[in-house]
Write a protein that holds these residues in place. Sequence first.
Motif, PDB file in Angstrom:
ATOM      1  N   UNK A   5       0.814  -1.218   0.000  1.00 57.81           N
ATOM      2  CA  UNK A   5       0.000   0.000   0.000  1.00 57.81           C
ATOM      3  C   UNK A   5       0.850   1.272   0.000  1.00 57.81           C
ATOM      4  N   UNK A   6       1.846   1.318   0.923  1.00 55.60           N
ATOM      5  CA  UNK A   6       2.654   2.536   1.021  1.00 55.60           C
ATOM      6  C   UNK A   6       4.088   2.342   0.584  1.00 55.60           C
ATOM      7  N   UNK A   7       4.505   1.135   0.352  1.00 55.66           N
ATOM      8  CA  UNK A   7       5.847   0.864  -0.133  1.00 55.66           C
ATOM      9  C   UNK A   7       6.902   0.835   0.932  1.00 55.66           C
ATOM     10  N   UNK A   8       6.522   0.937   2.192  1.00 57.46           N
ATOM     11  CA  UNK A   8       7.506   0.941   3.277  1.00 57.46           C
ATOM     12  C   UNK A   8       8.146  -0.440   3.403  1.00 57.46           C
ATOM     13  N   UNK A   9       9.488  -0.406   3.662  1.00 55.31           N
ATOM     14  CA  UNK A   9      10.215  -1.653   3.865  1.00 55.31           C
ATOM     15  C   UNK A   9       9.921  -2.178   5.264  1.00 55.31           C
ATOM     16  N   UNK A  10       9.503  -3.388   5.368  1.00 57.04           N
ATOM     17  CA  UNK A  10       9.165  -4.023   6.648  1.00 57.04           C
ATOM     18  C   UNK A  10       9.989  -5.302   6.820  1.00 57.04           C
ATOM     19  N   UNK A  18       4.599  -1.270   9.372  1.00 59.29           N
ATOM     20  CA  UNK A  18       4.984  -0.397  10.489  1.00 59.29           C
ATOM     21  C   UNK A  18       4.607   1.052  10.238  1.00 59.29           C
ATOM     22  N   UNK A  19       4.302   1.373   8.974  1.00 59.13           N
ATOM     23  CA  UNK A  19       3.988   2.767   8.642  1.00 59.13           C
ATOM     24  C   UNK A  19       2.484   2.991   8.562  1.00 59.13           C
ATOM     25  N   UNK A  20       1.820   2.209   7.701  1.00 59.40           N
ATOM     26  CA  UNK A  20       0.383   2.460   7.485  1.00 59.40           C
ATOM     27  C   UNK A  20      -0.518   1.443   8.163  1.00 59.40           C
ATOM     28  N   UNK A  21       0.084   0.573   8.845  1.00 54.53           N
ATOM     29  CA  UNK A  21      -0.648  -0.462   9.593  1.00 54.53           C
ATOM     30  C   UNK A  21      -1.523  -1.366   8.704  1.00 54.53           C
ATOM     31  N   UNK A  22      -1.173  -1.447   7.437  1.00 51.50           N
ATOM     32  CA  UNK A  22      -1.934  -2.330   6.537  1.00 51.50           C
ATOM     33  C   UNK A  22      -1.508  -3.795   6.737  1.00 51.50           C
ATOM     34  N   UNK A  23      -2.425  -4.681   6.427  1.00 50.64           N
ATOM     35  CA  UNK A  23      -2.141  -6.130   6.537  1.00 50.64           C
ATOM     36  C   UNK A  23      -1.171  -6.522   5.433  1.00 50.64           C
TER      37      UNK A  23
END
Length: 384
Positions: A5-10, A18-23
């Motif tokens: 969704x946001x492209x954040x590296x997890x 960790x950023x947008x709390x998406x599943x």
Amino acid sequence: MNCPKCGTQNPDDAQVCTSCKSQLTQPPGPTETVQVKTSRIAIASFVLAILSPFAFFLAAILGIKTLAITSIFTAMLALILGIISLVQIGLSAGRVTGKAFVSIGIAILAVFFSLMFLQTVLPRTRSVAFRMVCGSNLSGIGRAMLIYANDYDSALPRAGGRDTIWQPKINNWKADNRIDAFGLKRDGTGGSATISSSLYLLIKYAEIMPKSFICDKETRSTEFKPAKYGVRDKEPEAFWDFGPEPSKHCSYSYHIPYCPYPLSTASSDPGMAVAADRNPWLDPSTDTTGFKWDDQTKTGGRENIKGYQKGNAGPHQREGQNVLFLDNHVSFEKQSFCGVNDDNIYTYWDGTDIRQGAPPVISSQPADKLDSLLVNDPPLNNSK
């Protein structure tokens, strides 16, 4: 792992961004249920495997041939279905079961086929074994006859005197001398003798044992033992016949010696029959009705034998008879017309077909020196 969704590296094991709390991962869907079923072919094989031996033994009890044949085909079908079901189970990837049914069914069929095999083969094997023992007895009798003939101017055993006649019982089987034994006149003429008393001379003078005259296939014949008749102080060679009931202790027929054509190793044709299993016409337990030498048709009923087999001896299921010939060979002959020129060894030639002949009685005589006539003493209550 990047959040879609946001492209954040997890972290790789993160389930929520960790950023947008998406599943980050999809929850597992419902587990697919695999339906397992029992092979109908395996069940059919099992049922047929149970029914086939039951039907076979029921057919054996009731005597229904068609049911017996059907049961065999049923067993074969059960085996084929069992093999097909095993292939089906193997290719089903666990979706089809039924190996237990097939295994039990095949085990039942294995026992069934084994019993069928034994039922078919064992009686035949025993029959051949009895036949061989009987033939061995006649071979021993033949050797003893050669010994006897060597001592008695080539003549085969002949009890009594010069003109003794055949009767089913001798005068005195325990007598001290030949005159009294056969009721002879003092000059050695007259008197009567049994067929078995001529054979008994081999016990007296050729050292053959009484048990050699018993065919094991003849359950009603037993070895002659003097003690059975109250004589315990003498050996068998002291007597002149197989006791007071000689037909019970001698299983074999012998070319009638009380005739114008007794056998001799010096002058008789080597192809003459000397001895064999009992003459069927002088054996009350053997049915000769309908005998015809060229009849290949089978009779009905329990015997189910061909017409020509009606002229065979009884002990070997009417399949034939062991025959001792004058040249001292023994063979199992499947027809009774196995003498010189196809002469019937159990009948006397009456001028008609030599392979047929006429059934013998006590007074019968061979037609000529090439006419074999093998006879035995009939039971005393059945003498003719």
